[in-house]
Scaffold this active site. Structure first.
Site, PDB file in Angstrom:
ATOM      1  N   ASP A 103       0.851  -1.180   0.000  1.00 41.42           N
ATOM      2  CA  ASP A 103       0.000   0.000   0.000  1.00 41.42           C
ATOM      3  C   ASP A 103       0.893   1.239   0.000  1.00 41.42           C
ATOM      4  OD1 ASP A 103      -2.579   1.423   0.571  1.00 41.42           O
ATOM      5  OD2 ASP A 103      -3.150  -0.576   1.271  1.00 41.42           O
ATOM      6  N   ASP A 205      -3.477   4.481  -2.306  1.00 45.78           N
ATOM      7  CA  ASP A 205      -4.640   4.861  -1.511  1.00 45.78           C
ATOM      8  C   ASP A 205      -5.303   6.140  -2.049  1.00 45.78           C
ATOM      9  OD1 ASP A 205      -6.022   4.203   1.070  1.00 45.78           O
ATOM     10  OD2 ASP A 205      -5.429   6.259   1.547  1.00 45.78           O
ATOM     11  N   GLU A 271      -6.698   3.022  -5.817  1.00 47.57           N
ATOM     12  CA  GLU A 271      -8.045   2.995  -5.230  1.00 47.57           C
ATOM     13  C   GLU A 271      -8.835   4.147  -5.824  1.00 47.57           C
ATOM     14  OE1 GLU A 271     -10.501   3.298  -1.037  1.00 47.57           O
ATOM     15  OE2 GLU A 271      -8.577   4.297  -1.230  1.00 47.57           O
ATOM     16  N   HIS A 333     -10.930  -4.179   3.127  1.00 50.64           N
ATOM     17  CA  HIS A 333     -10.909  -3.832   4.543  1.00 50.64           C
ATOM     18  C   HIS A 333     -11.829  -2.667   4.892  1.00 50.64           C
ATOM     19  CE1 HIS A 333      -8.268  -1.158   2.460  1.00 50.64           C
ATOM     20  NE2 HIS A 333      -8.263  -0.350   3.505  1.00 50.64           N
ATOM     21  N   ASP A 334     -12.533  -2.124   3.894  1.00 49.76           N
ATOM     22  CA  ASP A 334     -13.452  -1.016   4.151  1.00 49.76           C
ATOM     23  C   ASP A 334     -14.914  -1.431   3.995  1.00 49.76           C
ATOM     24  OD1 ASP A 334     -11.295   0.768   4.456  1.00 49.76           O
ATOM     25  OD2 ASP A 334     -11.235   1.191   2.305  1.00 49.76           O
TER      26      ASP A 334
HETATM   27  C1  GLC Z   1      -8.723   4.315   1.876  1.00 55.22           C
HETATM   28  C2  GLC Z   1      -8.449   3.100   2.716  1.00 55.22           C
HETATM   29  C3  GLC Z   1      -9.129   3.286   4.043  1.00 55.22           C
HETATM   30  C4  GLC Z   1      -8.560   4.506   4.712  1.00 55.22           C
HETATM   31  C5  GLC Z   1      -8.667   5.731   3.820  1.00 55.22           C
HETATM   32  C6  GLC Z   1      -7.784   6.836   4.294  1.00 55.22           C
HETATM   33  O1  GLC Z   1     -10.056   4.428   1.530  1.00 55.22           O
HETATM   34  O2  GLC Z   1      -8.847   1.949   2.047  1.00 55.22           O
HETATM   35  O3  GLC Z   1      -8.987   2.162   4.856  1.00 55.22           O
HETATM   36  O4  GLC Z   1      -9.224   4.756   5.917  1.00 55.22           O
HETATM   37  O5  GLC Z   1      -8.254   5.452   2.496  1.00 55.22           O
HETATM   38  O6  GLC Z   1      -6.447   6.529   4.074  1.00 55.22           O
END
Ligand code: GLC
Length: 539
Positions: A103, A205, A271, A333-334
């Site tokens: 990541d 991210d 992402e 994980h979200d």
């Molecule tokens: C992304 C991650 C999440 C995190 C956010 C801020 O969406 O997947 O888990 O809280 O970014 O970094």
């Protein structure tokens, strides 16, 4: 077919497995997973049949957002191990012919990062402009109306210098100023640092957030904001117009890609949410931006609906330029666990077959291969800032609970007598890797079969995709073809049996059923699917 295989890069042919390091395997007995734990489970992953692992953040971090608040981009948090352990993890991963993706969190650092500590110290500090500082509005409040994803305003006031800084997540996650070339250079160096440590790629991210409107204009109100939002959910009350997905981001995507392209065979995954026409642009007009903007569309809504899935796949297939490679994500994980989102265990099997037979790189979230479900977290055990700020029903802890390895104490995640950082699921004695590995009809066994078949089948990892129209709305059927190899995948989304005629074909051989109890030749004048059954037929 060896030649066909060579036409694909590892990240096209392969299957990615996401590890949330805190929750995978704890070898030190502190209740938190670690890098050594991942090393110990590499044989499991190799045997499962995935091709690459992606690790959520393991950087030094105060853990305000469980590692997505990075205090040093070029090190390992002692709670997870150290750089030497990381290097060993890379070597052990590669020794098993697996790739490793990490990541990268470029949009924001931790407020404990030395850059931010300097930046907030005075208005004329050389790092002041590395973050986004603004004077209060005329009424003394925040500079604009933006809200944080995690509740409250996206701005926090700093007494030291009398200005606000921007953070669209926790207040402990100040956003870097990507308009500043020094920030860009420093961040590209962090990529090079890990490239030199032989990582094969990055999952980037919230990559669409890097640049914000130059003038930081107010966002317009969201006319479709759901009623009954928590009072502090300012974010959902606005349309996200000026704070994300700006066209200017593409310049950065190309720069990032160039950093990776200076090394061989590395992969950029981002992402990226948002509408399809905007999303597809992140591949780059010339294929010179992200290799894979993550495609979360199969997770949209929470509806288990064959037509909706098909429409999502078909729309994406139609939107992709020739050079762009598709990909699919069904959990992370979200988000809620598959079994919880789609209604139950029966659906997770069909979902697994869907994910692993579509055209494009699949990403599996840890634990989905044993059908892990959301775990109800008692209010006093909630850890996630989103759950703490926006209410227990918004906590993402539910999908981050310890991996269930066996029926022993703590499901084999932490040693006996240790309290894991999140509770282990109640059902772990019946749902764990050890038990399912012995069971020839378990979902884990289904994943094994699906992964083996995909890896060995050019039609599945590289072939074309063609959906078929059928008389039932709750059945999704498609063909995957490469050369002489032809598979038909038939997925029954309904809890009723479905029989349908496939006049285009005569006979087929069932090579896999999600129920794992039938194979062999069938006539296709009537193709029968049991309730919640998916099959793969070789034609
Ligand atoms: C992304 C991650 C999440 C995190 C956010 C801020 O969406 O997947 O888990 O809280 O970014 O970094």
């Amino acid at each position: 077919m060896a030649q066909f295989k060579n036409e694909f890069l590892w990240w096209q042919r392969g299957v990615v497995y996401q590890i949330y390091p805190r929750s995978f395997k704890d070898t030190t007995g502190n209740g938190i997973g670690d890098l050594q734990g991942i090393i110990e489970k590499l044989d499991y992953l190799q045997n499962l049949g995935v091709d690459a692992i992606w690790l959520s953040p393991f950087y030094p971090s105060p853990m305000a957002d469980f590692g997505y608040d990075v205090a040093d981009y070029c090190d390992v948090d002692p709670m997870f191990g150290d750089l030497a352990t990381f290097d060993r993890l890379v070597a052990e991963t590669h020794a098993r012919n697996l790739k490793i993706i990490i990541d990268w969190v470029p949009n924001h650092s931790s407020d404990q990062h030395p850059w931010f500590i300097e930046s907030r110290s005075s208005r004329d500090n050389p790092k002041r402009d590395w973050y986004i500082w603004r004077d209060p509005a005329l009424n003394g409040g925040p500079p604009n109306n933006w809200g944080s994803f995690f509740g409250g305003p996206a701005w926090t006031y700093s007494e030291v210098t009398g200005q606000y800084y921007l953070h669209q997540f926790c207040k402990e996650q100040p956003e870097l100023n990507w308009r500043n070339p020094e920030v860009r250079d420093a961040m590209y160096d962090t990529l090079r640092f890990w490239l030199e440590h032989s990582v094969d790629g990055f999952r980037m991210d919230v990559i669409g957030l890097l640049l914000k409107d130059k003038d930081l204009r107010d966002n317009p109100p969201n006319p479709n904001a759901p009623p009954n939002l928590p009072a502090n959910d300012l974010f959902s009350r606005l349309l996200q117009v000026h704070n994300m997905y700006l066209d200017e981001n593409h310049v950065l995507m190309r720069e990032i890609r160039q950093v990776l392209d200076a090394y061989r065979d590395r992969c950029a995954i981002g992402e990226l949410w948002g509408p399809l026409p905007m999303w597809v642009k992140y591949y780059g007009e010339q294929g010179d931006e992200l290799h894979l903007p993550f495609n979360f569309r199969l997770m949209d809504g929470m509806i288990w609906d064959a037509q909706r899935m098909r429409a999502s796949v078909d729309a994406m297939e139609a939107a992709l330029p020739e050079f762009a490679w598709p990909n699919y994500v069904l959990g992370n994980h979200d988000r809620m666990r598959l079994a919880t989102r789609f209604g139950g265990q029966a659906q997770t099997r069909v979902a697994a077959m869907l994910l692993l037979t579509l055209r494009g790189t699949p990403t599996i979230y840890y634990g989905e291969e044993i059908g892990m479900e959301d775990v109800k977290i008692p209010p006093d055990k909630i850890q996630d800032p989103q759950g703490i700020n926006l209410g227990p029903e918004r906590t993402r802890d539910v999908c981050r609970t310890p991996m269930q390895w066996d029926a022993g104490p703590n499901a084999g995640f932490s040693p006996a007598g240790v309290e894991p950082w999140l509770p282990v699921a109640n059902d772990y004695q019946g749902r764990n890797v050890a038990e399912q590995a012995e069971n020839t009809t378990s979902i884990l066994t289904l994943y094994h079969h699906l992964l083996r078949l995909r890896c060995a089948s050019p039609a599945l990892y590289g072939g074309s995709y063609r959906p078929l129209d059928v008389e039932y709305d709750d059945v999704y059927i498609y063909l995957r073809e490469a050369g002489v190899q032809r598979y038909l995948i038939a997925l029954n989304f309904s809890a009723e049996p479905r029989s349908l005629a496939l006049p285009e074909f005569n006979r087929g051989e069932i090579v896999l059923s999600t129920h794992l109890d039938r194979t062999g030749d069938v006539a296709l004048n009537v193709c029968s699917l049991r309730a919640n059954e998916g099959i793969i037929l070789a034609l």
